[in-house]
Structure formats: C-alpha cells, structure tokens
Scaffold this motif. Structure first.
Motif, short mmCIF file in Angstrom:
data_model
loop_
_atom_site.label_atom_id
_atom_site.label_comp_id
_atom_site.label_asym_id
_atom_site.label_seq_id
_atom_site.Cartn_x
_atom_site.Cartn_y
_atom_site.Cartn_z
N VAL A 199 0.84 -1.20 0.00
CA VAL A 199 0.00 0.00 0.00
C VAL A 199 0.88 1.25 0.00
O VAL A 199 1.62 1.51 0.95
N THR A 200 0.81 2.00 -1.04
CA THR A 200 1.62 3.20 -1.18
C THR A 200 1.21 4.24 -0.14
O THR A 200 0.03 4.53 0.05
N GLY A 201 2.21 4.77 0.54
CA GLY A 201 1.97 5.86 1.48
C GLY A 201 1.54 5.46 2.87
O GLY A 201 1.40 6.32 3.74
N ARG A 202 1.33 4.16 3.12
CA ARG A 202 0.87 3.73 4.44
C ARG A 202 1.75 2.63 5.02
O ARG A 202 1.33 1.90 5.90
N LYS A 203 2.94 2.53 4.51
CA LYS A 203 3.83 1.45 4.94
C LYS A 203 4.02 1.45 6.45
O LYS A 203 3.89 0.40 7.10
N GLN A 204 4.33 2.58 7.01
CA GLN A 204 4.64 2.61 8.44
C GLN A 204 3.43 2.27 9.29
O GLN A 204 3.56 1.65 10.35
N TYR A 205 2.25 2.63 8.84
CA TYR A 205 1.03 2.28 9.56
C TYR A 205 0.91 0.77 9.70
O TYR A 205 0.66 0.24 10.80
N TYR A 206 1.10 0.08 8.60
CA TYR A 206 0.96 -1.38 8.62
C TYR A 206 2.15 -2.06 9.32
O TYR A 206 1.97 -3.06 10.02
N VAL A 207 3.34 -1.52 9.12
CA VAL A 207 4.50 -2.06 9.84
C VAL A 207 4.27 -1.96 11.35
O VAL A 207 4.54 -2.91 12.10
N SER A 208 3.76 -0.83 11.79
CA SER A 208 3.54 -0.64 13.24
C SER A 208 2.56 -1.67 13.79
O SER A 208 2.78 -2.23 14.88
N TRP A 209 1.49 -1.94 13.03
CA TRP A 209 0.54 -2.95 13.50
C TRP A 209 1.15 -4.34 13.50
O TRP A 209 0.94 -5.14 14.43
N ALA A 210 1.92 -4.65 12.49
CA ALA A 210 2.55 -5.98 12.43
C ALA A 210 3.54 -6.14 13.58
O ALA A 210 3.58 -7.20 14.24
N GLN A 211 4.33 -5.13 13.83
CA GLN A 211 5.29 -5.21 14.93
C GLN A 211 4.58 -5.28 16.28
O GLN A 211 5.00 -6.02 17.18
N LYS A 212 3.51 -4.53 16.41
CA LYS A 212 2.74 -4.55 17.66
C LYS A 212 2.16 -5.93 17.92
O LYS A 212 2.21 -6.44 19.05
N GLU A 213 1.63 -6.55 16.85
CA GLU A 213 1.09 -7.91 16.98
C GLU A 213 2.18 -8.90 17.34
O GLU A 213 2.00 -9.73 18.24
N TRP A 214 3.31 -8.84 16.66
CA TRP A 214 4.38 -9.81 16.92
C TRP A 214 4.95 -9.64 18.32
O TRP A 214 5.22 -10.63 19.02
#
Length: 380
Positions: A199-214
């Motif tokens: 997703v262009t422009g929202r990389k950090q948003y999704y990275v943050s959720w993935a890291q938070k989940e892990w």
C-alpha cells in the motif's frame, strides 16, 4: 472442451489440457496445472466458491490459484476469471454476516466508495483474515487496486477488534468470544505485513501494526516447550496445550517473512526458522511428508491446514533457504502425486497415501498448495 459441474466452460481450459494431464510425470508445472484443472471442477460460478468446501476454505483456494498464477502465467485466464467472478458474487456465500459489520474506512480515513469490505466479514476474525490474504494474492498477480483496497478494508475491521484480556493486545477469535487463539493473531500479523509491502503511502502504519502484533504474540504463551505453536490460550492466558495444528506453524512464517521485508530485523527470520524446524520435527514422517494429527478424519477444517503450512514454508524457503525445507516441499508434492491421487486426479488428506477418507475441494486444494510450492522450489 471442458465444462464445470454447473455447465459453464472454464476459461483457459484448452491451455490447461495441453499443458497438464493425469500423466504429468515429473514436471512440477504440469502437475500444478492439472491440479488446478481438477479443482475448477468444483468451482461454482453462482456461489463464487468451490462446492464441498466452506467459506474460509474458498479464500484459501483462491490464494493458491494466485500463487500458481504468479509462477505460471499460462493459468492467468483462469485466475482472472475466478477473481472477477468471486469478487462479484462471492458475498452470497457468506454463511453468517456478523456483528462486526460496519462502515469500513480505508486509506485517507474515508469511507470506501469502490468496495464494501463488510460483505466479506462473518462472525470469525480468522475468516476475515483469510479473505484479506486471498485478495492480496489476487492483487499481486493482477495489480487491480480494487482487490488491495478490499483487503485494506477487511484489515480495518480487524483493527477495531484489537484488545483482549491477555496483556491488553491481540484479537479474540470472534466478536462474541473471549477465546484468544493463535491463528487469528497470526493472520492479523500476516495481513498487516503484506499490506506494508503493497500500500503506497501507508507502509509505516501497517508495519507498526505488524510489529505490535508480533511483540504481543511473543510475550504470550502461544509457543510450547518444543517450539511449536499450540491452538490458543486459556482464560488465565496460559498455553492451553491444545492441538499443534500445521497451519498455526505456517501463517506466522509468511507474516514474519513479509515483516522482515518491510522492516528488516535480525530476529524475524531466525524466529521463523525456529518455528518451521520444530513443526517439521513434530509433523513430518520419516519420508519428510507432513501429517495432521487428525488424519484420516479431519473434517470440516483440518483438511485445509497442511497446504497453508507448505504455502508459508515456501515463502520462508525463498527468504531463508534451507535444504530441509526443500526436501519437505518436494517430498510432500511427490507423495501426493504418486500415492494420494485417485482416478479422477483428486487428492485426499493423507499426503503419504493411500486415500482412505473423503476427497473434496478442501483436501484437493490443500494438496494443490504443495504442488505449487514444488513449482517454486524447482525455480530456485
């Protein structure tokens, strides 16, 4: 010409018939094409999923077709047909539209205008995650942004469910349950990480959720003493010691591979390798064929699990190659083809063979995953 059970001509069947047959011998691509051709015999154009398998299994079937299309462009016509038709009619098969249905916001925090993600939500957050991954797979091979936006919308619904009594994080199994299970949270990780890379422009948003989940997942008690992942947590948030299902060992691998791609970290792939090796030690026989503990009677859901493990093991093999993974992939594929195939070209649940239980779209598509993984292994 070949027709589905519902009287409609399946697109690209001429190509499939020319390149795949019941006598595909040792050619991984020909085997996989033949398996796709057989799977499409179950596809129902009116329901948008495959007869004899359930709602979430349909998402898994679609994901496998997308994986093959990414490796073998000759099946793209069939893949596009499935994606387009399922996108249009698939929601009629949603068995239980659930209380999580709501307006879905995407991208710039605006209501989606081109897709209605709520149509794909049922009363299980893990089912929602399967469909998100399926539409991401469809996007990967078609680059149709509508599919990616649908996956984003489904993810936003999952975000709204964040927070359990175990450490204040994670997702429960469904909107009306307090059960905290592994697969739902692994899917949340994987969907977030996949979206981070797309997703262009929202990389950090999704990275943050993935890291938070892990980070939350590893702080809980999901992983047992031998390194495999159990089904979930007790009410006191301790490991429930329930069955070590193969798909619980698999989805997390793909999630970590995608997360490491989006935000490289020297712990993600080692963690994935540790889980994968523990799973193989626990679930593989002496010939490196993966088994489910429920065999031979794994209905209604367990019939799908092993293919999901192999699908994600293939992703790990690409990112972090290991001879063991290649051996398992090829051994599963060869045994399925040689020992677990009936006269109609359909595959059962026992990959080592022989077929001793029900054969349906779920057992077949799960084994099909292994054949697709073998195509990928032959390319590396």
């Amino acid at each position: 010409m070949l027709f589905s059970r519902h009287g409609l001509l399946i697109p690209s069947v001429i190509s499939l018939l020319l390149t795949g047959s019941a006598f595909a011998d040792d050619d991984p691509r020909a085997r996989a094409r033949d398996a796709l051709n057989t799977l499409q015999g179950w596809y129902n154009p009116q329901s948008g999923i495959w007869d004899s398998c359930g709602w979430w299994d349909g998402a898994s079937c679609m994901n496998t077709i997308a994986d093959l299309a990414a490796l073998d462009p000759s099946v793209m016509d069939t893949a596009r047909y499935v994606f387009n038709n399922t996108f249009t009619v698939g929601p009629v098969s949603n068995p239980d539209p659930g209380p999580e249905n709501k307006t879905v916001y995407t991208r710039d925090n605006q209501p989606s205008t081109s897709v209605n993600a709520s149509l794909w939500l049922d009363q299980a957050y893990d089912d929602d995650g399967w469909w998100a991954l399926a539409w991401i797979g469809a996007y990967d091979v078609t680059k149709d942004g509508t599919y990616l936006e649908l996956a984003e919308g489904i993810f936003e619904s999952l975000v709204s469910a964040w927070g359990t009594n175990c450490g204040g994080g994670g997702l429960p199994w469904n909107p009306t349950s307090k059960y905290v299970n592994s697969i739902t949270n692994e899917l949340f990780l994987s969907v977030a990480a996949h979206l981070a890379n797309r997703v262009t422009g929202r990389k950090q948003y999704y990275v943050s959720w993935a890291q938070k989940e892990w980070d939350w997942f590893t702080a809980q008690a999901f992983i047992g003493a031998n390194g495999t992942i159990n089904d979930g947590l007790l009410d006191n948030c301790q490991n429930n010691g329930a069955t070590v299902w193969s798909y619980n060992q698999g989805v997390v691998l793909g999630g970590l591979v995608e997360l490491n791609k989006a935000a490289p970290n020297d712990t993600y792939l080692p963690a994935a390798n540790k889980i994968a090796k523990a799973a193989i030690e626990t679930l593989a026989d002496s010939n490196n064929v993966i088994h489910e503990l429920c065999e031979p009677q794994c209905l209604p859901d367990g019939t799908q699990f092993k293919g999901i493990f192999i699908r994600n093991l293939r992703m790990l093999q690409k990112a972090s190659p290991h001879d063991l993974y290649r051996k398992v992939i090829n051994s599963c594929a060869n045994n399925i083809w040689n020992n677990n195939r009936n006269e109609k070209g359909q595959f059962g649940v026992n990959w080592a063979g022989p077929i001793v239980a029900v054969v349906d779209a779920s057992t077949h598509s799960s084994a099909f995953d292994a054949l697709v993984a073998a195509v990928a292994a032959s390319d590396t």
